[in-house]
Write a protein that holds these residues in place. Structure first.
Motif, PDB file in Angstrom:
ATOM      1  N   ARG A  89       0.836  -1.200   0.000  1.00 21.10           N
ATOM      2  CA  ARG A  89       0.000   0.000   0.000  1.00 21.10           C
ATOM      3  C   ARG A  89       0.874   1.255   0.000  1.00 21.10           C
ATOM      4  O   ARG A  89       0.621   2.203  -0.756  1.00 21.10           O
ATOM      5  CB  ARG A  89      -0.938  -0.018   1.207  1.00 21.10           C
ATOM      6  N   GLY A 135       2.512   1.637  -3.378  1.00 23.39           N
ATOM      7  CA  GLY A 135       1.560   2.114  -4.377  1.00 23.39           C
ATOM      8  C   GLY A 135       1.372   3.613  -4.292  1.00 23.39           C
ATOM      9  O   GLY A 135       1.297   4.305  -5.319  1.00 23.39           O
ATOM     10  N   THR A 136       1.306   4.144  -3.073  1.00 25.71           N
ATOM     11  CA  THR A 136       1.164   5.595  -2.887  1.00 25.71           C
ATOM     12  C   THR A 136       2.377   6.332  -3.442  1.00 25.71           C
ATOM     13  O   THR A 136       2.245   7.337  -4.166  1.00 25.71           O
ATOM     14  CB  THR A 136       0.985   5.924  -1.398  1.00 25.71           C
ATOM     15  N   ARG A 179       2.469   6.239  -7.331  1.00 28.93           N
ATOM     16  CA  ARG A 179       1.571   7.191  -7.995  1.00 28.93           C
ATOM     17  C   ARG A 179       2.200   8.581  -8.041  1.00 28.93           C
ATOM     18  O   ARG A 179       2.059   9.299  -9.045  1.00 28.93           O
ATOM     19  CB  ARG A 179       0.219   7.229  -7.287  1.00 28.93           C
ATOM     20  N   ASP A 220      -6.299  -0.190  -8.049  1.00 24.72           N
ATOM     21  CA  ASP A 220      -5.742  -1.200  -7.156  1.00 24.72           C
ATOM     22  C   ASP A 220      -4.223  -1.076  -7.098  1.00 24.72           C
ATOM     23  O   ASP A 220      -3.541  -1.099  -8.127  1.00 24.72           O
ATOM     24  CB  ASP A 220      -6.126  -2.596  -7.654  1.00 24.72           C
ATOM     25  N   ASP A 221      -3.676  -0.948  -5.886  1.00 24.51           N
ATOM     26  CA  ASP A 221      -2.231  -0.772  -5.723  1.00 24.51           C
ATOM     27  C   ASP A 221      -1.454  -1.977  -6.227  1.00 24.51           C
ATOM     28  O   ASP A 221      -0.388  -1.827  -6.846  1.00 24.51           O
ATOM     29  CB  ASP A 221      -1.895  -0.529  -4.242  1.00 24.51           C
ATOM     30  N   GLU A 222      -1.949  -3.173  -5.958  1.00 19.96           N
ATOM     31  CA  GLU A 222      -1.237  -4.368  -6.386  1.00 19.96           C
ATOM     32  C   GLU A 222      -1.163  -4.440  -7.914  1.00 19.96           C
ATOM     33  O   GLU A 222      -0.114  -4.749  -8.482  1.00 19.96           O
ATOM     34  CB  GLU A 222      -1.909  -5.625  -5.839  1.00 19.96           C
ATOM     35  N   TRP A 252       1.354  -1.770  -9.110  1.00 24.67           N
ATOM     36  CA  TRP A 252       2.740  -2.096  -8.760  1.00 24.67           C
ATOM     37  C   TRP A 252       3.258  -3.258  -9.607  1.00 24.67           C
ATOM     38  O   TRP A 252       4.381  -3.203 -10.126  1.00 24.67           O
ATOM     39  CB  TRP A 252       2.817  -2.436  -7.274  1.00 24.67           C
TER      40      TRP A 252
END
Length: 381
Positions: A207, A210-211, A214, A241-243, A246
């Motif tokens: 998570r 992912g932040t 971005r 979706d972060d996954e 990534w």
């Protein structure tokens, strides 16, 4: 070696033999044998009504003598073959190169034969002067090169352009070989991972990564522009979706989906000695890494787990020591090359949280690298 040998080698009767036919037959036997056979071969062709010419026989004696003495270069021999007036140039002015004879596909084989026939017609019409070529006259050579360049880039009666036909066939063969290599590497990766424990999905780290990702992708310049190109993101909305985000970007490092956009090109610094800006150089390095090297690295890191050093130097050594691939990297230059290529990878990995600031593999990298590589090599849906 005699006239019968030359006829059988060329597939033509003595009266129809060309200079190219004779040269190719002479080069098919040891140079000493060819030199000894020259006088009898010349007399036999004279008797058959196909005497060729004095400049041709002089060039044959000189070139074969140089080959026998060891003073002839590969270029000298190729130039002699091309001086026959009906041999396609090995390398044209536009840098077109014919595939090797045993590597030509149907299209290349057809176009090559068509060009030979075209050159034979031009010789018969007097448009090509083989004697001038044999004497090394610059004007004759220039005209010969122009003629071939024009034929290669001109439509045939059926509309096909020879250089395009050959290029498209080579591209198709390259893509097929690439797909085959990728499929094999994917199978090996899955086999290796099947014997390893399933890593725990680091939800919090994913998570946070992912932040950060971005933010990196939204910022101008490196590394965001390179990561956008790797993932193929060209302005469309990013996945929520972060996954998914990534893994897509990480997979793109092992198989970049696009080049830099024009906007990103405008932001590049001046080109270095290799003629590439930094970002283009990074993408070129990523594209130059072989499937086997990716397999060796990711398999080794998956086995060792978080905390292992993943610097470019260590990665090069992991490749050299890998039991998963058949590679010979005893030469220090091979290690340096691998280190240089992965020197473009590890900073991108750091921006994704795969390695930390000390180039140590993180739990996120241990969990995600194998999945990303499997995604990179899996056929598109």
């Amino acid at each position: 070696m005699d006239l019968d040998f030359v006829c059988a080698h060329a597939g033509r009767p003595a009266a129809d033999l060309t200079r190219r036919d004779v040269v190719r037959a002479l080069l098919a036997v040891p140079s000493g044998v060819a030199l000894v056979a020259l006088p009898d071969l010349r007399r036999s062709l004279l008797a058959a009504g196909n005497p060729l010419s004095a400049p041709f026989w002089e060039s044959a004696k000189a070139t074969l003598g140089a080959i026998e003495s060891g003073s002839a270069t590969v270029g000298d021999v190729q130039r002699w073959l091309e001086s026959t007036g009906t041999e396609p140039l090995l390398l044209t002015r536009s840098f077109f190169v014919w595939p090797e004879e045993d590597e030509r596909g149907p299209a290349a084989g057809e176009m090559y034969r068509r060009l030979v026939a075209h050159l034979e017609e031009r010789v018969a019409e007097g448009e090509i002067d083989p004697d001038a070529l044999a004497r090394g006259e610059a004007a004759a050579r220039e005209a010969y090169e122009d003629l071939q360049e024009h034929w290669l880039n001109s439509p045939l009666p059926d509309g096909r352009v020879p250089v395009v036909e050959v290029g498209d066939e080579q591209d198709a063969e390259l893509f097929a070989a690439w797909d085959e290599e990728e499929a094999f590497a994917l199978g090996e990766l899955r086999r290796i991972l099947a014997d390893l424990p399933e890593p725990v999905r680091p939800a919090a780290e994913l998570r946070a990564a992912g932040t950060r990702l971005r933010e990196v992708l939204a910022a101008p310049g490196y590394p965001g522009n390179v990561l956008r190109a790797c993932a193929g993101y060209e302005g469309e909305p990013l996945p929520d979706d972060d996954e998914e985000l990534w893994l897509t970007v990480t997979a793109g490092i092992a198989g970049p989906a696009a080049d830099l956009s024009e906007d990103d090109d405008d932001e590049e610094p001046a080109a270095g000695e290799d003629g590439l800006g930094h970002e283009d150089g990074v993408l070129a390095s990523l594209c130059a890494i072989h499937h086997a090297d990716w397999l060796a690295v990711v398999a080794a890191l998956a086995r060792r787990g978080p905390g292992v050093l993943a610097s470019p130097e260590r990665i090069a050594r992991l490749i050299a020591e890998s039991d998963d691939i058949d590679v010979d990297m005893d030469d220090p230059e091979d290690l340096e090359a691998a280190e240089m290529l992965f020197g473009s990878v590890t900073p991108l990995w750091a921006s994704l949280g795969i390695v930390d600031r000390n180039e140590i593999l993180t739990p996120l990298g241990h969990w995600g690298l194998p999945r990303a590589l499997e995604r990179a090599w899996s056929p598109s849906a």
